[in-house]
Scaffold this motif. Structure first.
Motif, PDB file in Angstrom:
ATOM      1  N   ARG A 394     -98.384  26.238-131.089  1.00  0.00           N
ATOM      2  CA  ARG A 394     -97.537  25.384-131.933  1.00  0.00           C
ATOM      3  C   ARG A 394     -96.707  26.192-132.936  1.00  0.00           C
ATOM      4  N   VAL A 395     -97.230  27.327-133.386  1.00  0.00           N
ATOM      5  CA  VAL A 395     -96.484  28.094-134.401  1.00  0.00           C
ATOM      6  C   VAL A 395     -95.689  29.241-133.777  1.00  0.00           C
ATOM      7  N   THR A 396     -95.595  29.258-132.456  1.00  0.00           N
ATOM      8  CA  THR A 396     -94.878  30.369-131.818  1.00  0.00           C
ATOM      9  C   THR A 396     -93.701  29.864-130.980  1.00  0.00           C
ATOM     10  N   ASP A 397     -93.009  28.880-131.529  1.00  0.00           N
ATOM     11  CA  ASP A 397     -91.780  28.401-130.899  1.00  0.00           C
ATOM     12  C   ASP A 397     -90.849  29.587-130.646  1.00  0.00           C
ATOM     13  N   HIS A 398     -90.197  29.602-129.518  1.00  0.00           N
ATOM     14  CA  HIS A 398     -89.220  30.643-129.169  1.00  0.00           C
ATOM     15  C   HIS A 398     -89.840  31.988-128.839  1.00  0.00           C
ATOM     16  N   ALA A 435    -102.593  34.818-137.949  1.00  0.00           N
ATOM     17  CA  ALA A 435    -102.141  35.819-138.920  1.00  0.00           C
ATOM     18  C   ALA A 435    -101.151  36.775-138.252  1.00  0.00           C
ATOM     19  N   ALA A 436    -101.456  37.193-137.028  1.00  0.00           N
ATOM     20  CA  ALA A 436    -100.543  38.114-136.326  1.00  0.00           C
ATOM     21  C   ALA A 436     -99.207  37.430-136.053  1.00  0.00           C
ATOM     22  N   ALA A 437     -99.262  36.115-135.775  1.00  0.00           N
ATOM     23  CA  ALA A 437     -98.018  35.373-135.482  1.00  0.00           C
ATOM     24  C   ALA A 437     -97.111  35.359-136.703  1.00  0.00           C
ATOM     25  N   GLN A 438     -97.738  35.278-137.879  1.00  0.00           N
ATOM     26  CA  GLN A 438     -96.955  35.214-139.121  1.00  0.00           C
ATOM     27  C   GLN A 438     -96.076  36.425-139.304  1.00  0.00           C
ATOM     28  N   GLY A 439     -96.620  37.579-138.886  1.00  0.00           N
ATOM     29  CA  GLY A 439     -95.858  38.812-139.094  1.00  0.00           C
ATOM     30  C   GLY A 439     -94.964  39.165-137.916  1.00  0.00           C
ATOM     31  N   THR A 440     -94.771  38.265-136.977  1.00  0.00           N
ATOM     32  CA  THR A 440     -94.017  38.618-135.774  1.00  0.00           C
ATOM     33  C   THR A 440     -92.773  37.749-135.643  1.00  0.00           C
ATOM     34  N   ARG A 441     -91.671  38.397-135.382  1.00  0.00           N
ATOM     35  CA  ARG A 441     -90.451  37.633-135.108  1.00  0.00           C
ATOM     36  C   ARG A 441     -90.193  37.651-133.611  1.00  0.00           C
TER      37      ARG A 441
END
Ligand code: ADP
Length: 476
Positions: A394-398, A435-441
């Motif tokens: 859900r938090v990794t759209d795109h 947490a890892a998703a937060q720091g990833t574009r």
């Protein structure tokens, strides 16, 4: 105390009785680091790889971050074909300039195992330039581009888009010689992946099954209808969406050899050499049939001839078409040609004729369900707590597959450091991934779809881009 197999001959290797005594001694003194390290190295030298791995792990708990032990562990992974694990264990060292050169050689072998020849060559050369004693001629031969041919250099500079990539390393030495007649970089892999390792993409997998797998698995059926197996498939879609992964899985699913051809394996600044490389690559696949021959970034080899300023690049396109057609009906039997591109609109239409890349397959960016499935696959062999992949999806759209892989690698790295400090493995949790998703574009899926929209929105008369249309017109 080298960990390189080329050096094994120079290292005294114990006989079985000696090894048994050493095991017993280590069992009695589990905290004796030199003893355990010696045991691990002996096990590795004798090829007891799983045991060696266990001992190196145990030694690493006694001496976290010890470079020799880490190198030994990584080598035991590589020799068990666990290339990803090898690279993960080396990663904290490789990020630092001046890391031990033999780690570079082990990393090169792992990268080669993952099909990343270019990065492998770069690592290898970097390591050998700092310490020539770690050189491994056999590995070098598998990594190198061809020695420069004797032909004169072209008088006009090549079109920039088709210029040979600059080698990341210095001029070849004798140790780098390529076996005569072999194509420069492409090599034959045995793929361990199958479609079960590809999350989602059910429609894509189904069309590949029909196109590639059924004719080989059920030739009688195809023969009964007078239909020959053949023709290639062009996979297109945003970078990192899983085109290479899918091609490798198709080879594994079929039990076919896999030849992964990158641009640098073919393109050569010398007139005529690129054509020779292309022919040699097709011949390599023909010698290893059944074989999936995969061309990555194929737009550079198959670009519209009208876009090309140089006659000799047009010549390369013509050679590619001729190889696809084969000199006779049976030339490419058992050779399944797959190609991938992020820019399908640059491909010359001649490539889309029957028997060539007559099927275009869109590899889409993953939706939330597919992202959860990809995460599940990427995490499956790690120590895990209860996981909620949907929450991460859900938090990794795109995010595409490659982004998700980067995210999991980062979370694993953090966990590994924590486990080493704690002295025992700590399972990964949903929060670690969040947490890892937060720091990833994410990489540029949106930009890619924007470009695709410009090219295909008003050019879909033939219906070639039908699969792409819903994405272009959709929420992206
Ligand atoms: P592309 O060739 O389209 O640029 P890759 O095939 O190199 O992308 O994908 C990068 C990585 O992402 C793969 O090595 C794989 O680990 C992961 N990946 C991508 N798509 C999937 C998928 N559908 N299922 C599992 N893993 C995937």
């Amino acid at each position: 105390m080298g960990v390189h197999p080329a050096k094994e001959g120079t290292r005294p290797v114990l006989d079985d009785a000696g090894l048994q005594a050493l095991r017993e001694a280590a069992r009695l003194s589990p905290d004796n680091l030199p003893l355990r390290r010696h045991l691990a190295e002996q096990l590795l030298a004798k090829g007891y790889l799983a045991d060696a791995e266990g001992e190196f792990r145990a030694a690493l708990l006694l001496a976290p971050k010890d470079p020799d032990i880490t190198a030994g562990l990584a080598e035991s992974f590589v020799r068990q074909s666990a290339y990803g694990a090898a690279l993960s264990s080396l990663e904290p060292f490789l990020a630092t300039p001046g890391y031990p050169p033999r780690m570079g050689v082990i990393a090169a072998r792992a990268l080669l195992g993952e099909g990343e020849t270019g990065r492998a060559a770069h690592r290898y050369h970097e390591a050998v330039s700092r310490d020539p004693s770690v050189a491994d001629p056999e590995l070098a031969a598998r990594l190198m581009p061809p020695p420069p041919p004797q032909a004169p250099a072209p008088t006009a500079p090549p079109h920039p888009a088709y210029a040979a990539p600059t080698p990341a390393y210095a001029a070849p030495t004798a140790a780098y010689a390529t076996p005569a007649g072999a194509p420069p970089g492409a090599e034959v892999e045995k793929s361990k992946l199958s479609f079960a390792d590809v999350a989602g993409m059910e429609a894509v997998k189904e069309s590949l099954r029909v196109k590639l797998l059924l004719p080989v698995q059920q030739p009688e059926l195809f023969a009964a209808y007078g239909k020959r197996a053949g023709g290639g498939v062009l996979l297109y879609g945003p970078p990192g969406a899983g085109k290479t992964h899918l091609a490798r899985a198709a080879a594994g699913e079929l039990g076919a050899a896999f030849v992964n051809v990158g641009l640098s394996d073919i393109l050569d600044m010398y007139v005529g050499s690129s054509e020779r490389n292309l022919r040699a690559t097709f011949d390599l696949a023909r010698r290893n049939r059944p074989c999936v021959l995969f061309f990555d970034e194929v737009d550079a080899l198959a670009a519209r001839r009208s876009d090309m300023r140089q006659a000799h690049t047009r010549q390369l396109v013509n050679q590619f078409l001729a190889e696809l057609d084969g000199v006779d009906q049976s030339a490419n039997e058992g050779v399944l040609v797959l190609a991938a591109t992020n820019a399908p609109w640059y491909i010359d239409v001649a490539f889309r004729r029957p028997g060539r890349f007559d099927q275009l397959v869109f590899v889409p960016p993953p939706d939330a369900a597919a992202r959860a499935a990809i995460l599940r696959i990427l995490c499956r062999d790690k120590p895990l707590a209860e996981m909620d992949y949907d929450a991460v999806a859900r938090v990794t759209d795109h995010f595409v597959g490659a982004d998700l892989k980067g995210l999991v690698d980062r979370a694993v790295e953090v966990k590994l450091h924590q486990s080493i400090s704690a002295g025992h493995p700590i399972p990964m949790t949903t929060n670690d991934l969040l947490a890892a998703a937060q720091g990833t574009r994410p990489t540029a899926v949106r930009e890619w779809l924007g470009t695709a929209r410009n090219y295909v929105l008003h050019a879909n008369e033939s219906g070639a881009w039908d699969e792409l249309m819903p994405w272009i017109k959709g929420k992206w």
